[in-house]
Design a protein around this motif. Structure first.
Motif, short mmCIF file in Angstrom:
data_model
loop_
_atom_site.label_atom_id
_atom_site.label_comp_id
_atom_site.label_asym_id
_atom_site.label_seq_id
_atom_site.Cartn_x
_atom_site.Cartn_y
_atom_site.Cartn_z
N ALA A 1 -37.12 12.07 35.31
CA ALA A 1 -36.68 10.82 34.68
C ALA A 1 -37.26 10.68 33.28
O ALA A 1 -36.59 10.22 32.35
CB ALA A 1 -37.08 9.63 35.56
N ILE A 2 -38.53 11.10 33.12
CA ILE A 2 -39.17 11.03 31.80
C ILE A 2 -38.47 11.96 30.81
O ILE A 2 -38.22 11.59 29.66
CB ILE A 2 -40.67 11.37 31.92
N ALA A 3 -38.13 13.18 31.25
CA ALA A 3 -37.42 14.13 30.39
C ALA A 3 -36.06 13.60 29.99
O ALA A 3 -35.62 13.73 28.84
CB ALA A 3 -37.27 15.48 31.11
N SER A 4 -35.38 12.92 30.93
CA SER A 4 -34.08 12.34 30.64
C SER A 4 -34.19 11.25 29.58
O SER A 4 -33.38 11.17 28.66
CB SER A 4 -33.47 11.76 31.92
N GLY A 5 -35.21 10.39 29.71
CA GLY A 5 -35.37 9.33 28.73
C GLY A 5 -35.73 9.84 27.34
O GLY A 5 -35.27 9.31 26.33
N ALA A 6 -36.56 10.90 27.29
CA ALA A 6 -36.98 11.44 25.99
C ALA A 6 -35.93 12.35 25.37
O ALA A 6 -36.04 12.72 24.19
CB ALA A 6 -38.29 12.21 26.15
N GLY A 7 -34.91 12.72 26.18
CA GLY A 7 -33.90 13.64 25.66
C GLY A 7 -34.43 15.04 25.50
O GLY A 7 -34.03 15.76 24.58
N ILE A 8 -35.33 15.45 26.38
CA ILE A 8 -35.97 16.75 26.31
C ILE A 8 -35.61 17.56 27.55
O ILE A 8 -35.52 17.02 28.66
CB ILE A 8 -37.51 16.59 26.22
N ASP A 9 -35.38 18.87 27.34
CA ASP A 9 -35.14 19.75 28.48
C ASP A 9 -36.42 19.82 29.33
O ASP A 9 -37.50 20.08 28.80
CB ASP A 9 -34.74 21.13 27.99
N GLU A 10 -36.27 19.58 30.62
CA GLU A 10 -37.46 19.51 31.49
C GLU A 10 -38.23 20.83 31.49
O GLU A 10 -39.46 20.84 31.61
CB GLU A 10 -37.04 19.15 32.91
N GLY A 11 -37.51 21.96 31.30
CA GLY A 11 -38.18 23.26 31.32
C GLY A 11 -39.08 23.49 30.13
O GLY A 11 -40.05 24.26 30.20
N SER A 12 -38.81 22.83 29.00
CA SER A 12 -39.64 23.00 27.80
C SER A 12 -40.50 21.77 27.51
O SER A 12 -41.17 21.71 26.48
CB SER A 12 -38.76 23.30 26.59
N MET A 13 -40.49 20.80 28.40
CA MET A 13 -41.25 19.56 28.19
C MET A 13 -42.72 19.75 28.53
O MET A 13 -43.06 20.38 29.54
CB MET A 13 -40.66 18.44 29.04
N LYS A 14 -43.57 19.21 27.68
CA LYS A 14 -45.01 19.16 27.97
C LYS A 14 -45.37 17.74 28.37
O LYS A 14 -45.19 16.81 27.59
CB LYS A 14 -45.82 19.57 26.73
N LEU A 15 -45.87 17.57 29.58
CA LEU A 15 -46.28 16.25 30.08
C LEU A 15 -47.77 16.08 29.82
O LEU A 15 -48.61 16.66 30.50
CB LEU A 15 -45.98 16.14 31.58
N TRP A 16 -48.09 15.27 28.79
CA TRP A 16 -49.49 15.11 28.40
C TRP A 16 -50.21 14.09 29.28
O TRP A 16 -51.41 14.20 29.52
CB TRP A 16 -49.57 14.66 26.94
N TRP A 17 -49.45 13.12 29.75
CA TRP A 17 -50.11 12.04 30.51
C TRP A 17 -49.07 11.33 31.37
O TRP A 17 -47.94 11.09 30.94
CB TRP A 17 -50.76 11.06 29.57
N LEU A 18 -49.46 10.98 32.61
CA LEU A 18 -48.58 10.21 33.49
C LEU A 18 -49.44 9.17 34.20
O LEU A 18 -50.42 9.52 34.86
CB LEU A 18 -47.89 11.12 34.51
N GLN A 19 -49.09 7.91 34.07
CA GLN A 19 -49.91 6.85 34.62
C GLN A 19 -49.05 5.73 35.20
O GLN A 19 -47.84 5.68 34.95
CB GLN A 19 -50.82 6.26 33.53
N ASN A 20 -49.69 4.88 35.95
CA ASN A 20 -49.02 3.71 36.52
C ASN A 20 -48.61 2.77 35.39
O ASN A 20 -49.34 2.57 34.41
CB ASN A 20 -49.97 3.00 37.50
N GLY A 21 -47.44 2.15 35.54
CA GLY A 21 -46.94 1.25 34.50
C GLY A 21 -47.31 -0.19 34.69
O GLY A 21 -46.79 -1.06 33.99
N GLY A 22 -48.22 -0.49 35.62
CA GLY A 22 -48.65 -1.86 35.85
C GLY A 22 -48.15 -2.42 37.15
O GLY A 22 -48.50 -3.54 37.52
N SER A 23 -47.29 -1.65 37.88
CA SER A 23 -46.81 -2.10 39.19
C SER A 23 -46.48 -0.86 40.03
O SER A 23 -46.35 0.25 39.47
CB SER A 23 -45.56 -2.98 39.03
#
Length: 235
Positions: free
Chosen positions: A170-192
């Motif tokens: 879902a994050i790759a889709s929102g950023a418009g980035i191919d998931e295979g070349s995406m670097k995920l630097w950080w993933l955290q709770n959004g407050g809920s």
């Protein structure tokens, strides 16, 4: 006396006849000579008069003999002209083919970019006031990415879990980035329990995005907002 006189008279007559004959012969010679001279002059004059007429008629009739070398040269020039024309057409065809190929490549790149962004049209909106945010976008075209999970959903930040992988998608889709070349630097709770935030970039590209996602029951994670960052604050 009478006989001598007769002899003289006879001799005079003979001399006179000779003189007359000589005169006649001379006159005939002169006449013949003049006739020959006039005849030759007339022939030359007629010839000279006829030749220009023939030349004029030849020029008028366009029947002019050209040197063989000139004809060969003209044929060669025609062949060169045909060759130049064919070369020009060939170059034009190459240019058209090149232009078509470039247009096709550009279209392919555009289509790829469109697929990366999930065919979603981004709309820039007012940001949160974060000084590290260059621009904030949202889109009505974002859809949930689907899910393999069933039952009551529990968000999991365990790397490699089904929920983690679906959030990454879902994050790759929102950023418009191919998931295979995406670097995920950080993933955290959004407050809920049903929201999350991921910081990502593509390959070696320094452009970094902060993507906000939320869970939709039965459909999976869905992008809701994207912030383009000035600098990667999670590197």
């Amino acid at each position: 006396m009478g006989s001598r006189f007769n002899q003289r008279d006879q001799k005079r007559k003979v001399n006179k006849i000779y003189n007359i004959a000589i005169t006649i012969v001379s006159i005939l010679i002169v006449i013949v000579a003049v006739s020959i001279f006039l005849s030759d002059d007339g022939t030359e004059t007629k010839k000279a008069t006829t030749e220009p007429k023939q030349v004029a008629e030849t020029e008028k009739g366009k029947v002019v003999d050209k040197p063989a070398g000139k004809e060969e040269e003209t044929d060669s020039e025609k062949e060169d002209a045909v060759g130049d024309s064919e070369a020009t057409e060939e170059d034009a065809e190459k240019e058209d083919s090149k232009s078509i190929k470039e247009d096709a490549e550009e279209k392919t790149e555009d289509d790829a970019d469109s697929e990366k962004a999930g065919d979603a049209e981004l709309v820039e909106v007012e940001g949160s006031g974060d000084g590290n945010v260059a621009a904030t976008y949202t889109s009505e075209g974002w859809k949930p990415v689907g899910t393999e999970q069933s039952g009551e959903h529990t968000t999991s930040f365990e790397k490699g879990s089904v929920d983690w992988n679906e959030m990454s998608k879902a994050i790759a889709s929102g950023a418009g980035i191919d998931e295979g070349s995406m670097k995920l630097w950080w993933l955290q709770n959004g407050g809920s329990p049903t929201t999350a935030i991921g910081t990502v970039s593509e390959g070696d590209n320094p452009k970094t995005f902060r993507v906000y996602i939320e869970w939709v029951d039965g459909s999976g994670w869905k992008p809701v907002k994207v912030e383009e960052l000035k600098t990667n604050d999670k590197r």
